[in-house]
Each structure stands twice: as C-alpha cells, then as structure tokens.
Design a protein around this motif. Sequence first.
Motif, short mmCIF file in Angstrom:
data_model
loop_
_atom_site.label_atom_id
_atom_site.label_comp_id
_atom_site.label_asym_id
_atom_site.label_seq_id
_atom_site.Cartn_x
_atom_site.Cartn_y
_atom_site.Cartn_z
N LEU A 62 -1.89 0.08 -1.11
CA LEU A 62 -1.05 0.85 -0.20
C LEU A 62 -1.65 0.88 1.21
O LEU A 62 -0.93 0.77 2.20
CB LEU A 62 -0.82 2.27 -0.74
CG LEU A 62 0.22 3.10 0.01
CD1 LEU A 62 1.56 2.38 0.10
CD2 LEU A 62 0.41 4.45 -0.66
N CYS A 63 -2.96 1.02 1.31
CA CYS A 63 -3.61 0.93 2.63
C CYS A 63 -3.27 -0.42 3.25
O CYS A 63 -2.89 -0.51 4.41
CB CYS A 63 -5.14 0.98 2.52
SG CYS A 63 -5.87 2.45 1.82
N GLN A 64 -3.42 -1.47 2.46
CA GLN A 64 -3.17 -2.82 2.95
C GLN A 64 -1.73 -2.94 3.45
O GLN A 64 -1.49 -3.41 4.55
CB GLN A 64 -3.44 -3.86 1.84
CG GLN A 64 -3.58 -5.30 2.32
CD GLN A 64 -2.25 -5.94 2.69
OE1 GLN A 64 -1.21 -5.61 2.15
NE2 GLN A 64 -2.29 -6.88 3.63
N ILE A 87 -9.78 7.39 8.04
CA ILE A 87 -8.62 8.10 8.58
C ILE A 87 -7.38 7.71 7.77
O ILE A 87 -7.16 6.54 7.50
CB ILE A 87 -8.41 7.72 10.07
CG1 ILE A 87 -9.54 8.33 10.90
CG2 ILE A 87 -7.06 8.19 10.56
CD1 ILE A 87 -9.40 8.02 12.37
N CYS A 88 -6.59 8.68 7.39
CA CYS A 88 -5.45 8.40 6.52
C CYS A 88 -4.35 7.62 7.23
O CYS A 88 -4.07 7.83 8.40
CB CYS A 88 -4.88 9.72 6.00
SG CYS A 88 -3.48 9.49 4.92
N CYS A 89 -3.70 6.72 6.48
CA CYS A 89 -2.62 5.91 7.04
C CYS A 89 -1.25 6.52 6.80
O CYS A 89 -0.23 5.98 7.22
CB CYS A 89 -2.65 4.52 6.42
SG CYS A 89 -2.20 4.53 4.66
N GLY A 90 -1.20 7.64 6.08
CA GLY A 90 0.09 8.29 5.84
C GLY A 90 0.66 8.05 4.46
O GLY A 90 1.67 8.64 4.08
N ALA A 91 0.03 7.15 3.69
CA ALA A 91 0.43 6.89 2.31
C ALA A 91 1.94 6.67 2.18
O ALA A 91 2.55 6.05 3.05
CB ALA A 91 -0.05 8.01 1.40
N SER A 92 2.56 7.22 1.13
CA SER A 92 3.98 6.94 0.91
C SER A 92 4.87 7.72 1.87
O SER A 92 6.08 7.50 1.90
CB SER A 92 4.36 7.26 -0.54
OG SER A 92 4.07 8.61 -0.81
N CYS A 140 -14.10 -2.66 8.38
CA CYS A 140 -13.84 -2.19 7.02
C CYS A 140 -13.03 -0.92 7.06
O CYS A 140 -13.38 0.05 7.74
CB CYS A 140 -15.17 -1.93 6.31
SG CYS A 140 -16.12 -3.43 6.09
N TYR A 141 -11.93 -0.93 6.32
CA TYR A 141 -11.08 0.26 6.23
C TYR A 141 -11.07 0.74 4.79
O TYR A 141 -10.60 0.04 3.90
CB TYR A 141 -9.66 -0.06 6.71
CG TYR A 141 -8.75 1.13 6.63
CD1 TYR A 141 -8.93 2.23 7.46
CD2 TYR A 141 -7.71 1.19 5.70
CE1 TYR A 141 -8.12 3.34 7.37
CE2 TYR A 141 -6.88 2.29 5.61
CZ TYR A 141 -7.09 3.37 6.45
OH TYR A 141 -6.29 4.46 6.36
N TYR A 142 -11.61 1.91 4.56
CA TYR A 142 -11.78 2.43 3.20
C TYR A 142 -10.58 3.22 2.72
O TYR A 142 -10.40 3.41 1.52
CB TYR A 142 -13.01 3.34 3.13
CG TYR A 142 -14.32 2.66 3.42
CD1 TYR A 142 -14.65 2.28 4.72
CD2 TYR A 142 -15.23 2.39 2.40
CE1 TYR A 142 -15.86 1.66 5.00
CE2 TYR A 142 -16.45 1.78 2.67
CZ TYR A 142 -16.75 1.41 3.97
OH TYR A 142 -17.94 0.79 4.23
N GLY A 143 -9.78 3.71 3.67
CA GLY A 143 -8.73 4.64 3.29
C GLY A 143 -9.34 5.99 2.96
O GLY A 143 -10.56 6.15 2.95
N CYS A 144 -8.47 6.95 2.69
CA CYS A 144 -9.01 8.31 2.58
C CYS A 144 -9.42 8.68 1.16
O CYS A 144 -10.26 9.54 0.97
CB CYS A 144 -7.99 9.29 3.11
SG CYS A 144 -6.37 9.10 2.39
N GLN A 145 -8.84 8.03 0.15
CA GLN A 145 -9.07 8.56 -1.20
C GLN A 145 -10.20 7.90 -1.98
O GLN A 145 -10.44 8.26 -3.12
CB GLN A 145 -7.77 8.47 -2.03
CG GLN A 145 -6.71 9.42 -1.52
CD GLN A 145 -5.68 9.73 -2.58
OE1 GLN A 145 -5.47 8.95 -3.51
NE2 GLN A 145 -5.02 10.86 -2.46
S1 SF4 Z 1 -2.91 4.42 1.27
FE1 SF4 Z 1 -3.32 5.83 2.94
S2 SF4 Z 1 -3.32 7.74 1.83
FE2 SF4 Z 1 -3.69 6.19 0.27
S3 SF4 Z 1 -5.89 5.91 0.20
FE3 SF4 Z 1 -5.09 4.46 1.63
S4 SF4 Z 1 -5.38 5.53 3.57
FE4 SF4 Z 1 -5.42 7.05 2.03
#
Ligand code: SF4
Lengths: 282, 182
Positions: free
Chosen positions: A229-231, A190-195, A149-154
């Motif tokens: 965006l994570c996807q 952990i953040c993926c770097g977003a845009s 499972c990847y939740y993303g940071c936000q």
């Molecule tokens: S896209 Fe990246 S920055 Fe935005 S919530 Fe997902 S992990 Fe975080």
Amino acid sequence: MKYGFFPGCSYSSAAGYRESIDAINRLFGIQLVEIPDWNCCGATALFSLNEFKALALTGRLFALSQASGFREIVTVCNACYTTLRKANQILSNNPEIVSKINEDLSKEGLSLEGEFSVRHYLDVLYNDVPEETWSENLTERLKDYEVACYYGCQFTRPWGDIDHMEQPTILDRFIERLGFLPVDHSARTICCGASHAISYAKECRLLISRIIREVRAKGGRVITTICPLCQFNLDSGQKGISNPIPVPFFTQLAGLALGINASELGLDKLLVPINRILSRKL
Amino acid sequence: MDEKNLQNRFYDTPYGRKILKCIQCGTCSASCPLTGLMEHGPREIFALIRDGDMEPALRSETPWYCVSCYQCIARCPQEIPVIDLMYCLKRMSIEYDLVPDSHKIPDLYRAFSQVVGHHGRISEAMVMAHYGMLHPLDALKNISVALELLKRKRLEILPQQIIGRRWVAQLSDREKVRKYIK
Ligand code: SF4
Ligand code: SF4
Ligand code: SF4
Ligand code: SF4
C-alpha cells in the motif's frame, strides 16, 4: 530457511513484489510456505467496525498456520504485519476470547493455542540471511546509487522493537549492505494516508507530496518501500508531477544488486518507470 | 441520550480509563497527519469525553479520520493508546447509531468488510465496486489508475475465493465479547 507465509490481499497485484521475492527465494533457498486458505486480516477497517470479527479473522489465520506446523509467520505488508502482531498480543492476553474463537473455529476443524511470532520479510532478509551470503552474491553495478528508504508508519509502531519508532535504520542498513547509498531524510515513517487515499484523495495527495518533496530535496533518486500500500500510494500519487521518482520494492533493488535479470523482477509493473534511470547505470 | 451512562460505558471499555491520565499537552493532535481535516484533534476528543460531552465525541469525524499510523502513540508522554480509543469510539458510534453521515470512511470500511464477508479476501476493485455505489465520484477518480494497472496486468477484479468463506460469513456480530478484552 522455511517459514509460514501470509501474503495478504495486495501481494499478487503489487508491482513486481512477488516476482522479486520469488527470485530472491530461489537464489538463497528460502521457502515461504503459503498458509493454506488464508483469509484477509481485516486491518484497520475491521478493528473499527467489530473487534470480535477482527480477532476471529486473525485467530483463524493463526490456527491455519498452527495446523500446517508453523509458529513463525512471515508477512510482506505493513498493515498485515502490525495487525497480526496486535491481534497476537490481544489473543495471548485474553484466553476467554481465544476460547470463544475456538468454539467458532471448531466448525472448520481448527483450533488455536499457544504463541506465534510474526515477522516481516525485511527482517528475514536482513537478519536470517547471513551477511557473507549477501557479499558473496552481490554485483558491483549499482554501487553508490542514491536510495531513499520509506518505511511507512506501521512497520516500527507501536512496539518499536524491530527498530526506532520514528527514525528507523534497518532498511537503510540493508540497502547499504546491497551497495546502494542510503540518503538521510526525515520522511521515513510519515504516513501516506493509507486507504483514505480512495475517499480523501486530494488531502492524501498532500501527505504523499510532502514525502516526495523531502526525498527530492535530500537527493534520493528512487524511493524504496516494504509494503504494497505504501508502494501504491507513493507510485500512483505522483501522477501528473514532473520528474516523478520511481518507487521500487526493496526486494526489487535487492534483486538488481544480486545481478538478477531486471525482467525477472517485475520492474515493468511500476507506474513511474524505473528502467530508463537504471539503464544509465547498468 | 444519557451522557453519564455513555461516559461510563466508555470508561468500562478496555482502555477507557486511560484518558484520565491525559495531561492535555496536545502532542497527539500536533503529530497527527490528518489533524488538518479534523474538527477536534485527539486531545480535544479526550477533553470532551472527560467533560461528559459524549454525543459530540461520538458524532465526531475525528476517529474516522484516524488511519492508525501510531504517530501520536509514538510520542504521547502518558502512553495513552490513542488508536485503541479511536477504535472504541468508532464502534460505540455504530452501536448508538451516531456515525457521522457526512464522513466517507464508514462506507469504505463497510464495503471492505462486505467483500471480506463474501469472499474471505478482498480485491481493491471489488471494494471499490461496493464503495463506488455510494460514492461514484471517488470511484470515477480512480478509473485512470485502474486502467494503468490493467495495462500492467495488475488489476484483479474478483477477489480470490477461500474455502473458509462460509465460516467467515457466519461470524456473528458479537460486540459483547469486547467486554472480555483486558
Ligand atoms: S500504507 Fe500508509 S498507512 Fe499503511 S503503513 Fe504504509 S505509510 Fe503507513
Ligand atoms: S491488511 Fe491489506 S493486504 Fe493485509 S490482508 Fe488485509 S487487505 Fe490484505
Ligand atoms: S499526547 Fe497523550 S497526554 Fe498529550 S494530549 Fe495527547 S493523549 Fe493526552
Ligand atoms: S494514529 Fe490516528 S490519531 Fe494518531 S496520529 Fe495517526 S491518524 Fe492521528
């Protein structure tokens, strides 16, 4: 179950997100009523450039939602979720700003007052659809399939109210309820770097590969996400690597567990193909 | 540039004075996923501001690297709203014309904001088209992904137009309102 719905700009082009959400909604009778004429929430970009614009944009959304009778707004994107919640918090503590925004909104015949609650569709599926409803509808066929499972940071930050800020488990619990085997790993938030992946692609590839490596090391066979965006970043960021890991949305996995036909879940829209792996199991 | 004046401006923003509580532990910089790219981590930026070195702080690329991931905020022992301070630095650098030329994110955000201003919503392709005029190499790098999306019927070129787009476009740049925010 009926909610105001803020799809956000990335929803319709996301890989099978809409298809799978529509299919689940049909099955459970969940109504997501799109907020009419919604605008982009602006996210980090607008807050970085001009705070008033950022708040006016989100203020308009709340006003539109209010006009259509919804105090509860469901989102499907982490950035939308956090941006709306943040704006909601600022607006409810700053009546002077609300009245400025209302001056502008009156030109559109809109006005904004009162409190709103902003929720993520995961929260709806996990908390509003009763556990029995799930168990009555599940098929057994994907039992014990390893899912990271990847939740993303936000999603959990900065409030940490829906779950733990760094090591949340709500998606793992959801996935487990569906019959999958959630794998333990340390890249959940952990953040993926977003845009930034557009402008600093090479650097963001490092962030993405750190996530992929961790999941692989812990035995995840797919990575599931809750944000377009994570996807997109995890899916497109694996280009060129051997044995890439498929990145389905949590709603696509839920659809499969519910026995919904794979063709109704938009799985063919993923960049890293998933069908081959699933067919071994299905 | 009157550094003292700028420092006071910063302190007068909604969260400005919070940096006085910073204990310079460096947890934020150590936690930040983009720290490797930053000349100064968030901790150093706050040190610069407290020392009154406002111009280097405002010219810094650090706030533009910040992706609002909230990792620092999740860990800061002093509950300092790092992101809000980064937003504030970015907006002040625009106001005082100190945006670092070398950084690409200001162009990306402006492209994003222009598309929102025109249509009310964005499409990734349209943001890329605006941004790509300034950074064609980045746009080129994304073409192969765009083709993959096209194959899967996922490429939307034009953003969906909303009825309220004129309202969105007329939103004036009212930076002043910032002072109301508590
Ligand atoms: S896209 Fe990246 S920055 Fe935005 S919530 Fe997902 S992990 Fe975080
Ligand atoms: S944050 Fe992203 S997905 Fe959400 S409305 Fe804004 S542009 Fe669209
Ligand atoms: S983590 Fe907080 S207290 Fe520590 S240096 Fe960063 S801002 Fe200051
Ligand atoms: S919110 Fe910004 S400064 Fe804080 S860790 Fe994330 S990118 Fe770094």
